[in-house]
Design a protein around this motif. Structure first.
Motif, short mmCIF file in Angstrom:
data_model
loop_
_atom_site.label_atom_id
_atom_site.label_comp_id
_atom_site.label_asym_id
_atom_site.label_seq_id
_atom_site.Cartn_x
_atom_site.Cartn_y
_atom_site.Cartn_z
N ASN A 2 1.32 4.92 -25.92
CA ASN A 2 0.08 4.27 -25.48
C ASN A 2 -0.61 4.97 -24.31
OD1 ASN A 2 0.73 2.45 -27.42
ND2 ASN A 2 1.00 0.70 -26.07
N CYS B 26 3.13 9.95 -34.03
CA CYS B 26 2.72 9.12 -32.89
C CYS B 26 3.97 8.53 -32.23
CB CYS B 26 1.81 8.00 -33.37
SG CYS B 26 1.58 6.70 -32.14
N ALA C 54 4.01 6.03 -29.99
CA ALA C 54 3.79 4.67 -29.51
C ALA C 54 3.89 4.58 -27.99
CB ALA C 54 4.77 3.67 -30.17
N MET D 256 -1.57 11.81 -26.49
CA MET D 256 -0.67 12.66 -25.72
C MET D 256 -0.34 13.93 -26.49
SD MET D 256 3.31 12.16 -24.80
CE MET D 256 3.31 10.96 -23.51
N VAL D 257 0.09 13.79 -27.72
CA VAL D 257 0.61 14.95 -28.44
C VAL D 257 -0.50 15.73 -29.16
CG1 VAL D 257 2.90 13.97 -28.71
CG2 VAL D 257 1.20 13.56 -30.49
N CYS E 145 -4.05 6.55 -25.29
CA CYS E 145 -4.92 5.76 -26.19
C CYS E 145 -5.11 4.35 -25.63
CB CYS E 145 -4.38 5.79 -27.61
SG CYS E 145 -2.67 5.29 -27.78
FE1 SF4 Z 1 0.51 7.67 -30.25
FE2 SF4 Z 1 -0.85 9.54 -29.02
FE3 SF4 Z 1 -1.35 7.00 -28.46
FE4 SF4 Z 1 0.93 8.12 -27.64
S1 SF4 Z 1 -1.12 8.67 -26.98
S2 SF4 Z 1 0.67 6.14 -28.67
S3 SF4 Z 1 1.35 9.54 -29.30
S4 SF4 Z 1 -1.66 8.01 -30.40
#
Ligand code: SF4
Length: 696
Positions: free
Chosen positions: A347, A343, A345, A363-364, A350
């Protein structure tokens, strides 16, 4: 391989025996209110249970309608939501996991449409509304609503409940002198401000025989908020009221100190949980498990916290939430020593989505939240797939196609995969973007994808593409040129050049106002310090006293023609980013028109219409991107079934969330027995690419 022994030691919370020391923390997913019989929700949690998650905590389930966080939240007195939860518990158990229902009340963080209730009528800049102060009867009724929620959790088959009392929600609002201005049984002094949370804990304890976890704020990070001494008293009182574990959160949603953004050093909050463990131990509650959390994204960090290498007292468990969005196999991968999709971070897919009532993903890992709809099926028709481009979209497409069983080759023009993530990993707080590259590179290797580096495709390669059954074009973007005199001067850099070591020194002027310009401003202006990142963060945010010795190699000015910087950055990150730039002393000139670059700097017309020189030793052009047009044209020319994805399809705003998602979706299309490849027309409609650029 790191020593994860402390992670994989079994543990207990109440009567629950847990297989390891990681608890999957609560995340609101935005699918809780979806009326699909619980299919999506159950698939989300069951997949993580199969990945070894152990005990998971659901997203917040509102104990009464006024406490809902928004239209995408479930409310426990909705019978259909309850049935969805019953299915969740059942499927998690079938998958070998354990699950806790989080009992939630937003209080003044509920949206205006809920007619929010709170201890006192104190405006919230998070929800942007003023709640109504609860009557005594309403306070007592809400305590009962928590108890009813606990009884319902037991009836639905849950293993535990978690009382949500952190991040500034209702229980925190009663605790804090900032938001509890009452002078009755529920406020007026420290003991009475504690009372609501304690009564809720006691009522929940009495209402069920499940394990009871209480999450509360070890630090609220609010100026004038709850003092540590009161937090300690609260922890003792929660223990005495029957909590089976305390889960220590950090930071309210309204706090001016970032707590979960990428710029927050990993592990910086672990000492807060260790402190709670110490004060509980000193008060005779040493056997009560304490759960640390917030900004821990790797099992290695969790192992350090659990082993006590960061503190003299050790929390008993570590809560990780977003890392389970990024990789549902997080625990099992750690156990087997396999690479983990870390992750970042960021955001972006999410928290920022949850703040606008959208469905959460990652994202990933674009499958997050969509597990039921994106189950992987091995193909019955193995195809030869060419993926052109090794950035996020291409990496995701190649992995997804290879997982389905296709034979995949990836062509990358440069000497390494990663695309724009290779630049991003240099930005302060974004080093983990390199871990994403490493993860996908390892996955492609494991799955047998043939990667051709330093292999740009040119006009002569249409024949090469014809050797494949399908082509996924993820050839990315080019820096958008700036059409003013002077860009050819030697001190003018494109943004990719500016990320090179030592490129930014002296007076640096960055032209552009988007995410890349902001990243470069951070990179140039951050400076170096002999302090550790965690120590520097604590001092910069005045969490502890002390100077921040610093050398800043660059003096940074950002020239932006629009009115506001980095407007595409999500709500949870943008304020912290702007504060960081401010702390670094970055000068931001908005409403500026750049007319010419000279040896002395940039000639501009400023927002007041005055012509002036902004002096510069180095000028960086970061005014957006152009989609690559050449490879999409080549794919069209080849006549092979193809999809154009990511920046090559739409360069607007360099959207990595979209890039990963489009790479995934294009590869998933190949699962169909006949996606059109074998039909008469080999090129499907809808493959047209758009040549775009971002005015960011
Ligand atoms: Fe983590 Fe995925 Fe949220 Fe980015 S989108 S903070 S990679 S959980």
């Amino acid at each position: 391989m790191a020593d994860l022994g402390a992670v994989f030691a079994p543990g207990r919370i109440g009567r629950l025996r847990l297989p390891h020391r990681i608890v999957m923390g609560a995340m609101h997913l935005g699918i809780e209110a979806r009326d699909d019989g619980g299919t999506a929700l159950a698939a989300f949690y069951a997949e993580r249970a199969r990945g070894g998650a152990g005990l998971m905590v659901t997203g917040g389930a509102a104990v009464e309608a006024a406490g809902s966080g928004g239209p995408a939240y479930g409310v426990l007195d909705d019978a259909r939501f309850a049935e969805r939860l019953r299915r969740v518990a059942g499927e998690v158990h079938q998958a070998g996991g354990l699950i806790a229902l989080q009992l939630f009340h937003a209080g003044r963080y509920a949206p205006a449409g809920n007619s929010p209730l709170a201890p006192s009528a104190v405006y919230s800049r998070f929800s942007r509304c003023t709640p109504r102060a609860m009557t005594d009867a309403e306070v007592r009724g809400t305590v009962e609503a928590f108890a009813r929620g606990a009884a319902l959790a037991a009836e639905l088959g849950f293993d535990a409940v978690e009382v949500m009392g952190s991040e500034g929600y209702l229980i925190d609002q009663f605790l804090s002198p900032l938001t509890n201005l009452r002078d009755d049984d529920w406020g007026g002094d420290s003991a009475r401000r504690c009372r609501f949370g304690v009564e809720v804990t006691r009522a929940v304890r009495e209402a069920c025989e499940l394990a009871v976890i209480v999450r509360f704020s070890g630090r609220d990070l609010m100026a004038g908020g709850t003092e540590p001494a009161q937090v300690h008293s609260f922890a003792w009182a929660l223990a005495a009221a029957g909590a089976d574990a305390l889960n220590v959160g950090v930071g309210w949603h309204e706090a001016a100190v970032p707590s979960v953004q990428a710029m927050v050093p990993a592990g910086v909050w672990a000492p807060v949980a260790a402190e709670i463990k110490a004060v509980l131990t000193a008060a005779g509650f040493g056997a009560l498990p304490v759960i640390a959390g917030n900004r821990l994204n790797r099992l290695e960090q969790a192992a350090e916290v659990l082993a006590g290498t960061r503190s003299s007292t050790r929390p008993d468990f570590v809560s990780m939430a977003r890392p389970f969005l990024a990789d549902p196999q997080l625990v099992e991968a750690g156990r087997r020593g396999r690479p983990v999709n870390v992750c970042l971070a960021c955001n972006q897919a999410c928290i920022d989505r949850s703040l606008v009532d959208a469905e959460v993903s990652c994202m990933v890992n674009p499958r997050a939240g969509r597990e039921a709809a994106t189950a992987l099926v091995r193909t019955s028709t193995v195809r030869r797939i060419a993926v052109v481009g090794g950035g996020p979209a291409g990496l995701q497409a190649a992995r997804r196609a290879a997982l389905a069983g296709h034979r995949v080759e990836l062509y990358e023009a440069s000497d390494a995969v990663g695309g724009q993530f290779r630049l991003a990993r240099r930005v302060p707080g974004k080093a983990d973007y390199g871990a994403t590259i490493d993860y996908f590179a390892a996955e492609l290797d494991r799955l047998g994808v043939q990667v051709h580096l330093e292999r740009p495709l040119g006009p002569a390669d249409a024949g090469l593409l014809r050797d494949y059954d399908a082509v996924i074009v993820a050839s990315g973007v080019l820096p958008r040129p700036l059409e003013i005199p002077g860009t050819e001067l030697p001190h003018v850099l494109s943004y990719p050049e500016a990320f090179a070591d030592g490129a930014l020194a002296g007076r640096v002027v960055i032209i552009g106002g988007g995410g890349v310009a902001a990243d470069l401003a951070q990179l140039a202006g951050r400076g170096t310090s002999p302090l550790t990142e965690a120590e520097r963060f604590r001092r910069e945010h005045r969490l502890i006293a002390g100077p921040v010795p610093l050398s800043r190699p660059a003096e940074v000015t950002v020239l932006h023609r629009g009115p506001r910087l980095s407007t595409r950055t999500g709500r949870s990150v943008r304020w912290a980013l702007l504060a960081e730039l401010h702390r670094q002393g970055t000068r931001v000139l908005t409403g500026v028109r750049c007319r010419e670059i000279t040896d002395a700097g940039v000639q501009v017309t400023d927002a007041d219409g005055r012509d002036r020189l902004v002096p510069a030793d180095t000028v960086v052009i970061a005014v957006g991107q152009l989609a690559d047009a050449d490879v999409p044209a080549l794919a069209r020319q080849s006549g092979v079934w193809h999809r154009v994805v990511g920046g090559a399809r739409d360069a607007t705003g360099l959207d990595a969330v979209r890039a990963f998602a489009e790479g995934f979706a294009a590869a998933a299309e190949l699962d169909a027995p006949d996606p059109g490849i074998d039909a008469g027309s080999r090129v499907l409609a809808g493959t047209g690419q758009r040549e775009g650029w971002a005015d960011d």
